[in-house]
Design a protein around this motif. Structure first.
Motif, short mmCIF file in Angstrom:
data_model
loop_
_atom_site.label_atom_id
_atom_site.label_comp_id
_atom_site.label_asym_id
_atom_site.label_seq_id
_atom_site.Cartn_x
_atom_site.Cartn_y
_atom_site.Cartn_z
N ALA A 19 -4.28 0.94 -3.62
CA ALA A 19 -3.80 0.95 -2.24
C ALA A 19 -4.97 0.69 -1.28
O ALA A 19 -4.83 -0.08 -0.33
N ARG A 20 -6.10 1.31 -1.54
CA ARG A 20 -7.29 1.09 -0.71
C ARG A 20 -7.68 -0.38 -0.71
O ARG A 20 -7.91 -0.98 0.33
N ARG A 61 0.62 3.93 -2.92
CA ARG A 61 0.34 5.33 -2.61
C ARG A 61 1.43 6.24 -3.15
O ARG A 61 1.15 7.32 -3.68
N THR A 103 -6.11 6.75 3.32
CA THR A 103 -6.36 6.50 1.90
C THR A 103 -7.79 6.83 1.53
O THR A 103 -8.05 7.45 0.49
N LEU A 118 -4.11 5.20 -5.69
CA LEU A 118 -4.83 5.20 -4.42
C LEU A 118 -5.93 4.15 -4.35
O LEU A 118 -6.13 3.54 -3.28
N SER A 170 0.83 -1.21 0.00
CA SER A 170 0.00 0.00 0.00
C SER A 170 0.86 1.26 0.00
O SER A 170 0.54 2.23 -0.67
#
Length: 172
Positions: A122-123, A114, A146, A119, A110
């Protein structure tokens, strides 16, 4: 009663005293300085901002155990710190490939995602991390950040509450 230097170092890390943790690790005998030792040492060094030394520790861990997903993950976070986004992403993906069950590997991925401004990915990775380890306050805190970066304030607040309930000592 006498605790091992590794156990003492881990206690210092939990207490947030990274300098004392390093001092405790210095007492570990050379024959016991395996990949796990190097990963812990590297993580502590990274927390102290000593990125080059953290990378060297990750490399030593990988020399001992090339299939250590956590060593690859440490390498990824150090690469993010050096703003080497491409290397960070490659190392983080390798970490998750080798340790798919570990939230720490997902957290490292993540960070790399990021850093690469990916994003949504990453979420998704962080959602998997909190599913793997629901009591991982760092995963919840990063998920909160995030969600906020993606513009989902309510979800960010929910994740922040989960982080705080998991670890009441969190600062933010």
């Amino acid at each position: 009663r006498s605790s091992s230097p590794l156990a003492v170092a881990a206690e210092h890390v939990r207490a947030g005293d990274h300098t004392e943790a390093l001092d405790a690790l210095a007492r570990v005998r050379a024959k016991h300085r395996d990949a796990g030792y190097q990963i812990l040492r590297g993580a502590i060094l990274l927390n102290l901002g000593r990125v080059d030394e953290a990378l060297a520790a990750a490399d030593k861990a990988l020399a001992t155990d090339a299939k250590s997903g956590l060593a690859w993950s440490l390498r990824a976070v150090a690469a993010v710190s050096r703003n080497d986004r491409k290397q960070a992403l490659a190392a983080a993906r390798k970490g998750v490939e080798l340790s798919p069950e570990r939230a720490a590997a997902s957290i490292a991925l993540s960070y790399a995602l990021r850093a690469n401004l990916r994003l949504e990915e990453a979420r998704d990775v962080l959602l998997e991390a909190v599913e793997k380890e629901p009591n991982n306050a760092l995963a919840w805190a990063l998920l909160s950040e995030t969600w906020l970066a993606l513009g989902y304030r309510k979800r960010a607040e929910e994740a922040a509450r989960s982080a705080k309930s998991t670890d009441p000592t969190l600062e933010r």
